[in-house]
Scaffold this active site. Sequence first.
Site, PDB file in Angstrom:
ATOM      1  N   GLU A 166     -25.601 -11.244  -2.478  1.00 26.88           N
ATOM      2  CA  GLU A 166     -25.420 -12.710  -2.436  1.00 26.88           C
ATOM      3  C   GLU A 166     -26.739 -13.462  -2.979  1.00 26.88           C
ATOM      4  OE1 GLU A 166     -23.033 -14.464   0.042  1.00 26.88           O
ATOM      5  OE2 GLU A 166     -21.943 -12.508   0.262  1.00 26.88           O
ATOM      6  N   LYS A 194     -25.058 -10.313   7.841  1.00 22.79           N
ATOM      7  CA  LYS A 194     -23.979 -10.617   6.866  1.00 22.79           C
ATOM      8  C   LYS A 194     -24.476 -11.945   6.062  1.00 22.79           C
ATOM      9  CE  LYS A 194     -18.885 -11.617   6.514  1.00 22.79           C
ATOM     10  NZ  LYS A 194     -19.156 -12.859   5.780  1.00 22.79           N
ATOM     11  N   ASP A 214       0.620  -1.238   0.016  1.00 27.66           N
ATOM     12  CA  ASP A 214       0.052  -0.029  -0.140  1.00 27.66           C
ATOM     13  C   ASP A 214       0.942   1.241  -0.049  1.00 27.66           C
ATOM     14  OD1 ASP A 214      -2.136  -1.514  -0.019  1.00 27.66           O
ATOM     15  OD2 ASP A 214      -2.545  -1.366   2.154  1.00 27.66           O
ATOM     16  N   SER A 233     -13.258  -7.971   0.481  1.00 31.45           N
ATOM     17  CA  SER A 233     -13.612  -8.891   1.548  1.00 31.45           C
ATOM     18  C   SER A 233     -13.869  -7.811   2.603  1.00 31.45           C
ATOM     19  CB  SER A 233     -12.501  -9.813   1.979  1.00 31.45           C
ATOM     20  OG  SER A 233     -12.410 -10.736   0.750  1.00 31.45           O
ATOM     21  N   THR A 234     -14.574  -8.344   3.711  1.00 29.30           N
ATOM     22  CA  THR A 234     -14.729  -7.671   4.956  1.00 29.30           C
ATOM     23  C   THR A 234     -14.078  -8.077   5.994  1.00 29.30           C
ATOM     24  OG1 THR A 234     -17.089  -7.226   4.109  1.00 29.30           O
ATOM     25  CG2 THR A 234     -16.571  -6.677   6.288  1.00 29.30           C
ATOM     26  N   CYS A 238      -2.435 -35.291 -11.242  1.00 29.61           N
ATOM     27  CA  CYS A 238      -2.327 -36.478 -11.947  1.00 29.61           C
ATOM     28  C   CYS A 238      -2.039 -36.080 -13.353  1.00 29.61           C
ATOM     29  CB  CYS A 238      -3.545 -37.586 -11.649  1.00 29.61           C
ATOM     30  SG  CYS A 238      -3.538 -38.758 -13.134  1.00 29.61           S
ATOM     31  N   CYS A 251      -1.564 -41.582  -8.129  1.00 26.51           N
ATOM     32  CA  CYS A 251      -3.223 -41.319  -8.409  1.00 26.51           C
ATOM     33  C   CYS A 251      -4.136 -42.396  -7.886  1.00 26.51           C
ATOM     34  CB  CYS A 251      -3.296 -41.006  -9.957  1.00 26.51           C
ATOM     35  SG  CYS A 251      -5.203 -40.590 -10.097  1.00 26.51           S
TER      36      CYS A 251
END
Length: 648
Positions: free
Chosen positions: A190, A143, A67, A105-106, A406, A390
Amino acid sequence: MSLFTLNNEHVVVLEETKLASNLKLIERTVRDESFYSLNQKDMRYFLLVADVLYRRGIGIITDSEFDEKESWYNENHPESILTDSVQLGVKESGKTVRLPQKMLSTDKAYSKNEIVKWLDRVFKSALTLNINRDDILIRVTPKLDGYAAFDDGKRLYTRGDGVNGQDITRALERGLKVAEQGKRGLGPGEIVIDKNYFEEKLSNYFENSRNIQAAIIAEKNVDKRVQKAISDGACVFYPFSIIENWTGHYEELTENFESIIQNIWNAVTFDVDGVILEATDARIKEHMGATRKFHRWQIAFKINEEAAEVEVISVTPQTSRMGRVIPVAELVPTKISGATISRVTVHNYNTVKTNGVGPKALLQIVRSGLVIPKIEKVVKAVAPQIPDFCPSCQSHLIWELDNLVCPNKSDCPAQTENTLVHFFKTLGNNDGFGPKNIEKLTNLGVKHIHEIYGIKAHQFAAYGFGEKTSKNLFNQLKVSREVEIEDWRFLSAFGVSRLGGGNCERLLQHHSITELFELSADEIVEIDGFARLSAEAIVEGLANIKEEFVKVSALDFTLSTTRKDPEMEGTSSAIAGAVIVFTGSMSQSSRSDMEKHAKYLGAKVGKSVTGKTTYLVAGEKVGETKLNGAREQGVQILLEQEYLDLID
């Protein structure tokens, strides 16, 4: 002063994103903190690299350092603000598109004291702006625990990495409505499903509501039960701007904190995993701004999830249809938040390796409500349990960044369907063999590319396709062998790890397509642009597809040969060896045809302007941002006619 060296993970990502031009500069700048002595071009390059590596989870500097450096750069080079171009190096795949605005994001808080500290930061910002503390209002909203999306009125997008997401407008076309009879274009929100509806009608078929949210936006046909939930209005897109909220004075919030939080937490009939608090004043929002991850004027209050320490019985590998091997920790059954937890997915095998997850390891598992359980931390590490082969086909596994993969694209049962879909999608000349028809064929026992090309029209009918469809499919297979395609595209269609179109073309500039199967990792490393890790993965991947490649090649596809590297051939065209980027609408020819012709003349064609670009060829409708970016990096700009005159 500590020694810093870019590791293989860093190098692979930078090669993929075409930012590996000056790795020594990156190492020196991190080690010696010499950023502020760099010239503008190198500063820009360093910030691009730091941002891309951060977004891949392998950052080289801290958030605060980035920043600070980005702010200094933007302040001292206002003619070249970095914000809009910092994503140039991010690798895109599928139908990835740029979001109309960032979806950050929060930041989270788990106590009232942390909320009070956040309010203090709001007060300081208000004081700086001469805003009276008594005028400060706080908005509190649920939220939602759903699937983050963004609606710009025309398209619906997934959140993705916060800058680039996927176009999922198909969900709206299936009948997904905006909650509260809201209008389109309300921005972030959302995708959620009503809790009561889920419990009554879907809980017997789906483990939790998150499975429903993912199914709503699935590319293939939606489960009929999920489609009915959409039609019944139980599944909706809920924009944050119209959600239930409490808005009031900060003093009332602190005095009645518990009751306000409880009321908002229970204000909607959807899964909620906290509440979000935000300052409402636009001036405060602008002043407080954001970090690279969070808006500073907003915070989420959450209640600590219920946790338990659980012993691991074993770590089970599961191969996904993309070939990535996913570690699943089998646990001693333990009850958490009302549910018995007996297994949990570990993020990737690098997490298993670095944190010591294996039999007898002790994990702290957290779960809240209906949320999928997750590993909070490893309490007791042991020798990690990592497979060599695998579980689906027993092929030797290879590391690809943090994941075990794989490389057997031809004969791994777990990957069969995806391998076939990838082949026809990459070839791009056969519309009949999309995911739906491929799924039908694999369910009937067809496992290989050459087997599909061997199916006759009457056999398609026997597989359950209609008469007309059967003839069309047979004819499309015939045409796809006859229509000329580039040899690099043909090779890329086999899906070898680290062999996308660009790397295939680069290899074929030095070796014929059949010679590639005899190359060693040392020989591939000698070619510019290939690191040791990539070369070893390519050699192993080619060995795995060799048998199938020979069978498919014998079907007489019409391949155009990649022109050899001009340095090997001594090409003398005016653009031989140059790196060219075409942009805008061309009037004389299509852009793709111009790119092909430029490659034929010995040039290398790029998709974005970098310090290595020789010419930016500009057609019509080119933005000033792109042109200015080219000028800043010293790239010569040619108009379409100037370019045609040059090659003529």
